[in-house]
Design an enzyme around this catalytic site. Structure first.
Site, PDB file in Angstrom:
ATOM      1  N   SER A  36     -25.814   5.306 -71.310  1.00 42.76           N
ATOM      2  CA  SER A  36     -25.312   5.461 -72.671  1.00 42.76           C
ATOM      3  C   SER A  36     -26.165   6.470 -73.448  1.00 42.76           C
ATOM      4  CB  SER A  36     -25.282   4.086 -73.348  1.00 42.76           C
ATOM      5  OG  SER A  36     -24.496   4.115 -74.492  1.00 42.76           O
ATOM      6  N   ASP A  57     -14.906   2.023 -68.547  1.00 43.33           N
ATOM      7  CA  ASP A  57     -15.684   2.383 -69.745  1.00 43.33           C
ATOM      8  C   ASP A  57     -14.797   3.231 -70.655  1.00 43.33           C
ATOM      9  OD1 ASP A  57     -17.456   3.335 -71.636  1.00 43.33           O
ATOM     10  OD2 ASP A  57     -18.991   3.960 -70.193  1.00 43.33           O
ATOM     11  N   HIS A 109     -18.238  -0.420 -70.591  1.00 40.55           N
ATOM     12  CA  HIS A 109     -19.399   0.437 -70.785  1.00 40.55           C
ATOM     13  C   HIS A 109     -20.706  -0.224 -70.345  1.00 40.55           C
ATOM     14  CE1 HIS A 109     -21.842   3.526 -72.634  1.00 40.55           C
ATOM     15  NE2 HIS A 109     -22.408   2.674 -73.446  1.00 40.55           N
TER      16      HIS A 109
END
Lengths: 398, 228
Positions: free
Chosen positions: A171, A337, A370
């Site tokens: 991320s 995601d 995610h």
């Protein structure tokens, strides 16, 4: 110096599985880099002295060639493995960093620094401004992902590490890994951006704005001055976390975990309490988060992510960010995601291919969204293991 | 007209080195230390062989996640992607060799893929199952059935192959595209070179598989046989 008096222990400190022995957990809270190592931010402000809190795991080898820098995500911190001193829970990548794990601390020197503007000891809004003796709060300058990476580079200078064997993160950590590889190609042997992107999309910015508005509309936020007024915008920060948490999962994951199950009763109560299990779960996520995170830090770090656009540094052409790059890349994305979708990782891979760079790319099939990079995904570990072993062979570490 | 190369490549007739013998033929065409892109690299067996035995700087492109994982587990550099859409991202002349082994017939736009191969690589090495192979002709002509052979093992509804061609078709296409066929080989069902392949018509009849070394212009070295 304690990082912040905001860091009260969580309600239910608990360890639900075996964690690593304390020997793997070198407690080095922070360093203060002196004036010579001041940091000129993108905003034009100079930060000095610069404080960076970091953790290390494993031993640096004789020629300082086995260092792996882990970059943490928005609400992560430097406590990657072992027991987190604030929450009492295992570190956020305790399943990845440790002896015999993909980031093998028997082989590598793993370090992770709290990001600039964070709230775990690095210089950030909740830290005391030495000039005023009060918390910086909103007087802290806005920072960028680039600033965070420059601060980490100063830390490496301090530690005498010229080149990282690997820079890795998921991320926002993946954004930093990309920035590292682009900005310091000679200081990075390999880079692993996971569930990341080379830019924040309009949808990403939109979700962050909802979170920030939730915080800033909490009356206890006090225009950012809550620490001086002994208040805390817990409600706003919790709502921000709840919203964000939805974006970290997927429809399938929510359905599997909660379905339409009710929390306690069999019957509807016709009220607005946390009646559904999923509501109760989100409220719990929100309430435990406020115990370990600073609201202003949340504003600053989300803003830094919003500003990130690697291509913009190169006239909008992403491939120019990696010209003749010597770095070995492994880009990893997760199929479900939707916050940092596979297509964003593919854009990075295309830019690397345009440079005929040494890049590997894998879409991990999972429906967990995610946050898959934080979960036990055997296929993900497999890929990570294989890539790191291959890179280590080329670096002469195996 | 093209003469199929009669030169005997020193390849064994067994599956030693853990690699199919048709892949060893491809490997024998690659100079040591070269930059190689293997398009449709599957589980990475050719790529690994090239990295280990020929010290190449090897990369792969593979559409299946299982193939990509298998490659990454071996420490190979492989991108999950699609030959039909992703080759355009690579710069011209980025590799010495671009290999497309048993994949051309599965692409949606074989012609575009072929053009990309010779653009990206100084050389391209292409192999595909020959639909002009006598067993294919026999099954279609006599039995009236879609051919199922060792190089085309799946029935019509399960095969990923959507663009069949014969060796003769392929050579004609290369000529039309201005692609130089520097070397060409026809191999039998086991993947070994046959000694009887002296002329194109026989190659097209007795070759189960064609293997070709392609270039955009005549290479300075080698190139004993070229497209007419």
């Amino acid at each position: 110096m304690e990082s912040s008096d905001l860091m009260a222990p969580a309600d239910k400190p608990m360890v639900d599985r075996e964690v690593h022995t304390p020997e793997t957990f070198n407690h080095q809270p922070k360093i203060v880099l002196d004036g010579e190592m001041s940091l000129l931010l993108d905003s034009g402000v100079t930060l000095a002295p610069l404080t960076i809190a970091y953790q290390t795991y494993g031993e640096l080898n004789a020629d300082n060639s086995n260092a792996i820098l882990v970059c943490h995500a928005l609400t992560g911190d430097q406590y990657v493995a072992g027991i987190h001193p604030v929450t009492g829970r295992p570190g956020w990548w305790d399943n990845v960093v440790g002896p015999g794990l993909p980031l093998d601390t028997d082989r590598y020197f793993v370090l992770c620094a709290n990001v600039l503007a964070g709230c775990m000891g690095s210089l950030g809004p909740p830290e005391t401004n030495p000039k005023t003796g009060k918390p910086f709060a909103l007087s802290f300058p806005l920072v960028t992902i680039e600033d965070m990476v420059r601060a980490q580079a100063l830390l490496l200078d301090h530690l005498g590490i010229d080149q990282l064997f690997c820079v890795i993160g998921g991320s926002m950590g993946g954004m930093q890994a990309l920035e590292w590889a682009s900005r310091y190609p000679d200081r990075v042997f390999s880079a692993v951006p996971i569930a990341a992107a080379a830019r924040h999309t309009a949808q990403n910015i939109a979700f962050h704005e909802v979170g920030r508005q939730a915080i800033m509309s909490d009356p206890n936020w006090c225009d950012g001055d809550y620490l001086n007024q002994s208040k805390r915008p817990q409600q706003g920060l919790a709502v921000a976390r709840m919203t964000a948490h939805i974006t970290y999962l997927s429809d399938a994951a929510f359905h599997r975990k909660f379905g339409r199950l009710l929390q306690d009763s069999q019957e509807k109560t016709y009220g607005f309490d946390a009646e559904f299990k999923v509501e109760s779960y989100l409220r719990h996520q929100g309430s435990t988060f406020v115990d370990r995170f600073d609201a202003n830090s949340y504003l600053y770090i989300t803003r830094a992510m919003d500003y990130f656009d690697l291509a913009a540094q190169h006239d909008g052409v992403l491939s120019m960010s990696f010209r003749e790059t010597p770095v070995r890349f492994c880009v990893i994305a997760f199929t479900s995601d939707w916050l940092f979708p596979v297509s964003e990782s593919q854009a990075v891979v295309q830019a690397l291919n345009a440079n005929a760079a040494n890049v590997s790319f894998c879409e991990i099939e999972t429906d967990k969204g995610h946050d898959s990079f934080l979960l036990n995904e055997p296929e993900f570990f497999d890929v990570l293991n294989g890539f790191l072993r291959g890179a280590a062979k080329h670096r002469g570490l195996i | 007209m093209t003469n199929l190369d009669k030169r005997q490549i020193p390849i064994g007739s067994t599956y030693n080195d853990g690699i199919r013998i048709d892949l060893r033929l491809i490997a024998s065409l690659i100079e040591p230390g070269a930059r190689v892109l293997d398009v449709g690299c599957g589980d990475g067996s050719l790529l690994r062989y090239l990295v280990e035995k020929k010290d190449v700087d090897g990369r792969g492109l593979e559409i299946s996640q299982s193939g990509v994982r298998a490659c990454l587990r071996q420490g190979l550099s492989v991108v999950q992607g699609d030959a039909d859409t992703d080759l355009k991202n690579y710069p011209s002349g980025a590799f010495d060799y671009v290999v497309l082994s048993e994949t051309l017939q599965t692409t949606h736009n074989p012609l575009i893929v072929l053009r990309e191969l010779v653009r990206i690589g100084r050389f391209a090495i292409v192999s595909f199952p020959n639909f002009g192979y006598w067993r294919c002709r026999w099954q279609l002509l006599v039995r009236g059935r879609m051919p199922v052979t060792k190089s085309l093992p799946l029935p019509w509804h399960a095969t990923p192959n959507i663009h069949f061609s014969t060796i003769a078709d392929f050579l004609t296409t290369c000529r039309q595209e201005g692609i130089v066929v520097a070397r060409s080989y026809a191999v039998d069902q086991r993947g070994a070179l046959g000694a009887f392949f002296g002329a194109r018509v026989f190659a097209n009849l007795f070759g189960a598989q064609g293997v070709f070394l392609l270039a955009t212009e005549l290479p300075i070295h080698g190139g004993e046989s070229v497209a007419g």
